[in-house]
Design a protein around this motif. Structure first.
Motif, PDB file in Angstrom:
ATOM      1  N   LEU A 148      -6.730  -3.740   3.537  1.00 55.00           N
ATOM      2  CA  LEU A 148      -5.937  -2.517   3.398  1.00 55.00           C
ATOM      3  C   LEU A 148      -4.731  -2.736   2.486  1.00 55.00           C
ATOM      4  O   LEU A 148      -4.371  -1.855   1.694  1.00 55.00           O
ATOM      5  N   GLN A 149      -4.115  -3.911   2.578  1.00 59.45           N
ATOM      6  CA  GLN A 149      -2.993  -4.215   1.688  1.00 59.45           C
ATOM      7  C   GLN A 149      -3.445  -4.279   0.241  1.00 59.45           C
ATOM      8  O   GLN A 149      -2.743  -3.815  -0.666  1.00 59.45           O
ATOM      9  N   ALA A 150      -4.623  -4.829   0.011  1.00 53.60           N
ATOM     10  CA  ALA A 150      -5.161  -4.907  -1.353  1.00 53.60           C
ATOM     11  C   ALA A 150      -5.429  -3.520  -1.921  1.00 53.60           C
ATOM     12  O   ALA A 150      -5.419  -3.336  -3.144  1.00 53.60           O
ATOM     13  N   THR A 159     -20.129  -9.269   7.904  1.00 48.29           N
ATOM     14  CA  THR A 159     -20.804  -8.076   8.405  1.00 48.29           C
ATOM     15  C   THR A 159     -19.928  -7.347   9.405  1.00 48.29           C
ATOM     16  O   THR A 159     -19.793  -6.117   9.360  1.00 48.29           O
ATOM     17  N   VAL A 160     -19.336  -8.099  10.312  1.00 51.82           N
ATOM     18  CA  VAL A 160     -18.414  -7.497  11.278  1.00 51.82           C
ATOM     19  C   VAL A 160     -17.225  -6.879  10.554  1.00 51.82           C
ATOM     20  O   VAL A 160     -16.796  -5.763  10.867  1.00 51.82           O
ATOM     21  N   ALA A 161     -16.705  -7.586   9.553  1.00 49.64           N
ATOM     22  CA  ALA A 161     -15.543  -7.092   8.811  1.00 49.64           C
ATOM     23  C   ALA A 161     -15.835  -5.765   8.127  1.00 49.64           C
ATOM     24  O   ALA A 161     -14.969  -4.882   8.052  1.00 49.64           O
ATOM     25  N   GLN A 162     -17.055  -5.611   7.594  1.00 53.22           N
ATOM     26  CA  GLN A 162     -17.419  -4.346   6.950  1.00 53.22           C
ATOM     27  C   GLN A 162     -17.440  -3.202   7.960  1.00 53.22           C
ATOM     28  O   GLN A 162     -16.992  -2.090   7.662  1.00 53.22           O
ATOM     29  N   SER A 202     -14.974   0.108   7.958  1.00 58.48           N
ATOM     30  CA  SER A 202     -15.513   1.469   7.997  1.00 58.48           C
ATOM     31  C   SER A 202     -14.832   2.297   9.079  1.00 58.48           C
ATOM     32  O   SER A 202     -14.471   3.464   8.853  1.00 58.48           O
ATOM     33  N   GLN A 203     -14.624   1.704  10.239  1.00 59.58           N
ATOM     34  CA  GLN A 203     -13.956   2.429  11.318  1.00 59.58           C
ATOM     35  C   GLN A 203     -12.492   2.713  10.981  1.00 59.58           C
ATOM     36  O   GLN A 203     -11.974   3.806  11.249  1.00 59.58           O
ATOM     37  N   ALA A 204     -11.828   1.747  10.369  1.00 59.99           N
ATOM     38  CA  ALA A 204     -10.424   1.945  10.009  1.00 59.99           C
ATOM     39  C   ALA A 204     -10.267   3.024   8.942  1.00 59.99           C
ATOM     40  O   ALA A 204      -9.380   3.881   9.028  1.00 59.99           O
ATOM     41  N   GLN A 226     -10.597 -10.874  12.515  1.00 58.86           N
ATOM     42  CA  GLN A 226     -10.877  -9.521  12.012  1.00 58.86           C
ATOM     43  C   GLN A 226      -9.593  -8.727  11.789  1.00 58.86           C
ATOM     44  O   GLN A 226      -9.515  -7.926  10.844  1.00 58.86           O
ATOM     45  N   CYS A 227      -8.594  -8.933  12.619  1.00 57.51           N
ATOM     46  CA  CYS A 227      -7.281  -8.302  12.387  1.00 57.51           C
ATOM     47  C   CYS A 227      -6.742  -8.702  11.026  1.00 57.51           C
ATOM     48  O   CYS A 227      -6.296  -7.860  10.234  1.00 57.51           O
ATOM     49  N   ARG A 228      -6.776 -10.002  10.763  1.00 55.55           N
ATOM     50  CA  ARG A 228      -6.235 -10.521   9.506  1.00 55.55           C
ATOM     51  C   ARG A 228      -7.022 -10.000   8.305  1.00 55.55           C
ATOM     52  O   ARG A 228      -6.430  -9.577   7.295  1.00 55.55           O
ATOM     53  N   LEU A 229      -8.338 -10.017   8.401  1.00 61.36           N
ATOM     54  CA  LEU A 229      -9.170  -9.557   7.286  1.00 61.36           C
ATOM     55  C   LEU A 229      -8.945  -8.081   6.989  1.00 61.36           C
ATOM     56  O   LEU A 229      -8.860  -7.669   5.822  1.00 61.36           O
ATOM     57  N   LEU A 230      -8.831  -7.273   8.048  1.00 61.19           N
ATOM     58  CA  LEU A 230      -8.573  -5.846   7.836  1.00 61.19           C
ATOM     59  C   LEU A 230      -7.213  -5.633   7.189  1.00 61.19           C
ATOM     60  O   LEU A 230      -7.082  -4.816   6.255  1.00 61.19           O
TER      61      LEU A 230
END
Length: 217
Positions: free
Chosen positions: A32-34, A197-200, A204-206, A24-28
């Motif tokens: 955000l970079q994109a 689902t977790v990534a979404q 949202s929190q970030a 999840q760290c990597r996906l976030l």
């Protein structure tokens, strides 16, 4: 803590071993970079050359290699170097720092796992680190499922997994209690769902924390 307009945002991920927080760290970070944000993806222990050397000392080898007291000193030393060389420079430059584990892991794994050393962890943290994340995302996971995932990686950094299921159960309960202790910065997400689902929920929190108000929802 609400970040000032001239500083970046410090997001940490916590959870038991195998909870999926590293993914999840990597996906976030990628999302955000994109979107055009400057992101530093880092980890603990590690995140700087000196801290990575300490990582090898504490995560590899026999489970009884170090006492909990010695581990607290080693993790704090690694964290101080990480803070000085990676985290603070990035925040001052206005970047988003996403860190896989931070002081909350030391509060749990060393402060709780083998005796009541939480006060010692907090004293050293106040003296040598002196800051908390702006947002901490706790990926909650069934301990048996998480341990099975972690052991399935078959890597060399399995020293804490080798303590067994009882430690993971204790850590899960401890992390959930920590989230109640620090409700302003903790957000607890169910990690036993589809990865996307977790990534979404993470995103949202970030994004809420990155909003002008700076307060996660």
């Amino acid at each position: 803590m609400t970040p000032g307009p001239e500083r970046g945002l410090f997001i940490t991920f916590e959870g038991i071993d195998g909870s999926g927080k590293s993914t999840q760290c990597r996906l976030l970070a990628e999302t955000l970079q994109a979107e055009g944000r400057e992101v530093v993806l880092t980890r603990e222990p590690g995140g700087s050359p000196g801290a990575e050397e300490i990582r090898r000392l504490v995560l590899e080898g026999d489970p009884d290699k170090w006492s909990a007291e010695t581990e607290i000193l080693l993790f704090t030393a690694a964290r101080r170097d990480h803070l000085e060389r990676t985290i603070e420079p990035a925040l001052v430059a206005g970047k988003v720092v996403i860190c896989d584990r931070f002081a909350d892991s030391t509060r749990m794994y060393q402060g709780l796992s083998r005796g009541d050393l939480r006060a010692t962890v907090d004293q050293l943290h106040d003296l040598m680190i002196g800051r908390e994340p702006d947002l901490t995302i706790l990926i909650d996971m069934d301990p048996a499922t998480g341990l099975s995932r972690a052991k399935g990686r078959q890597g060399t950094e399995e020293r804490f997994e080798d303590f067994g299921l009882s430690l993971q159960e204790k850590m899960r309960a401890g992390f959930l209690a920590l989230a109640q202790e620090f409700p302003d910065r903790f957000r607890v997400l169910d990690g036993d769902r589809a990865l996307d689902t977790v990534a979404q929920d993470v995103l949202s929190q970030a994004l809420a924390a990155l909003s002008p108000e700076g307060h996660p929802v």
